[in-house]
Design a protein around this motif. Structure first.
Motif: not given
Length: 368
Positions: A362-367
């Motif tokens: 469920r982690e937000p998008e992390n590039r």
């Protein structure tokens, strides 16, 4: 925006916005009557109350629209750097460091350069968000408007349309904003009549200058006398001569040439004299940049952003860093002051320790 009264003067919480009410709240917290609320040198508040007040002030500016539970789980770094000065664990270690000269060297460096404000680095993940980065590049009046631009599809990430405002950028990512969506590039509604009047007056000036350049100039006395002599010579040449041989042997009378009308060279311009632009460039419209007057305190670009206002694009160069006496994370508070340190102490106590596999999904998008 979760709270409609986010710029309430009674609470005086500075936000990421160019609003004049927000500027007044910033003045209240910095120099006004509410400045004493965040000075804990002499206070009757308990340590818990001090940490809570500092945490509320920091979170009001840095990602107030992010849920507190999500912020603690995903927007705090894996290891929070220690903002407290290093203290020897035992007397033997203190004596050993004193013998080696490390303690004296550390104190001398702190007096000359100061400690590195590493406490502000706990907010580095918030600065990586695409909506916050959009506001830092001065493309939006507030972080809420920047979030709306991303959600409504006015922003492109690396040349592709991107609508997820929770994305955290990676070094080298480039964002591009539609110029039609940037407010300060559009004509202000209240000054539309005035701008049109200025444009009409400029057009009239240009028309008058063009008419003056194309209109024939009045002849000078020398030019009139030369023209009369030329007419007389033409009449004499057309009249029948008495002797053709004599007429052919005698040279024709010569008339003096009129003086040249080339412009004389003017004196060279001195370095201290202003350069006078030509009439065509003087009447050209300026760059359509209409920022509000009260946005001056917020018009800055951090060191980790490379902005091009000509193309309405920006590049996220690298992650924010800190060194002694300097922090690259913009904040209205001292990067190494009491507020940031007490907020750090608060999150050291309450940050979650364990993250399961389902939580990582469920982690937000992390590039990265």
């Amino acid at each position: 925006m979760r709270d409609a009264n986010v710029f309430a003067i009674s609470r005086a919480m500075p936000r990421m916005s160019w609003s004049p009410r927000n500027l007044y709240n910033l003045w209240q917290r910095s120099y006004g009557p509410r400045a004493q609320d965040a000075r804990f040198t002499r206070t009757s508040k308990t340590l818990f109350q001090q940490r809570w007040t500092a945490k509320a002030l920091v979170r009001a500016y840095h990602g107030d629209y992010i849920n507190e539970k999500i912020f603690k789980r995903w927007y705090l770094p894996q290891t929070l750097p220690d903002v407290r000065p290093r203290i020897a664990a035992s007397a033997e270690q203190a004596a050993l460091e004193a013998f080696a000269g490390r303690e004296a060297r550390r104190r001398r460096d702190e007096q000359e350069k100061g400690m590195a404000p590493v406490g502000s680095l706990m907010l580095a993940e918030v600065e990586r968000r695409i909506d916050v980065f959009l506001f830092r590049c001065c493309f939006a009046h507030s972080v809420y408007e920047a979030r709306r631009l991303v959600v409504h599809g006015y922003v492109m990430l690396n040349g592709k349309k991107h609508s997820n405002a929770n994305t955290r950028l990676a070094p080298g990512d480039m964002i591009t904003v539609d110029p039609k969506a940037i407010r300060f590039l559009q004509k202000p509604k209240d000054a539309a009549v005035e701008v049109e009047a200025e444009a009409e007056s400029a057009a009239d000036v240009v028309a008058e200058e063009a008419a003056a350049e194309t209109a024939p100039a009045e002849p000078t006395p020398e030019q009139t006398s030369a023209a009369a002599a030329a007419e007389a010579e033409a009449e004499a040449a057309s009249a029948p001569a008495e002797g053709e041989g004599e007429a052919s042997s005698t040279p024709a009378p010569t008339t003096p040439k009129p003086k040249s009308t080339k412009p004389t060279k003017s004196t060279p311009r001195q370095p201290w004299e202003p350069r006078t632009p030509p009439s065509s460039t003087a009447a050209a419209p300026l760059t359509p940049f209409h920022p509000p007057a009260y946005s001056a305190p917020w018009l800055f670009v951090p060191a980790f952003a490379e902005v091009s206002f000509a193309t309405c694009s920006a590049v996220y160069v690298r992650h924010p860093t800190a060194r002694p006496g300097y922090s690259e994370i913009p904040t209205p508070y001292d990067a190494d002051g009491e507020i940031v340190r007490l907020a750090w102490e608060w999150y050291v106590k309450v940050r979650p320790r364990n993250r399961s596999r389902s939580q990582w999904e469920r982690e937000p998008e992390n590039r990265q």
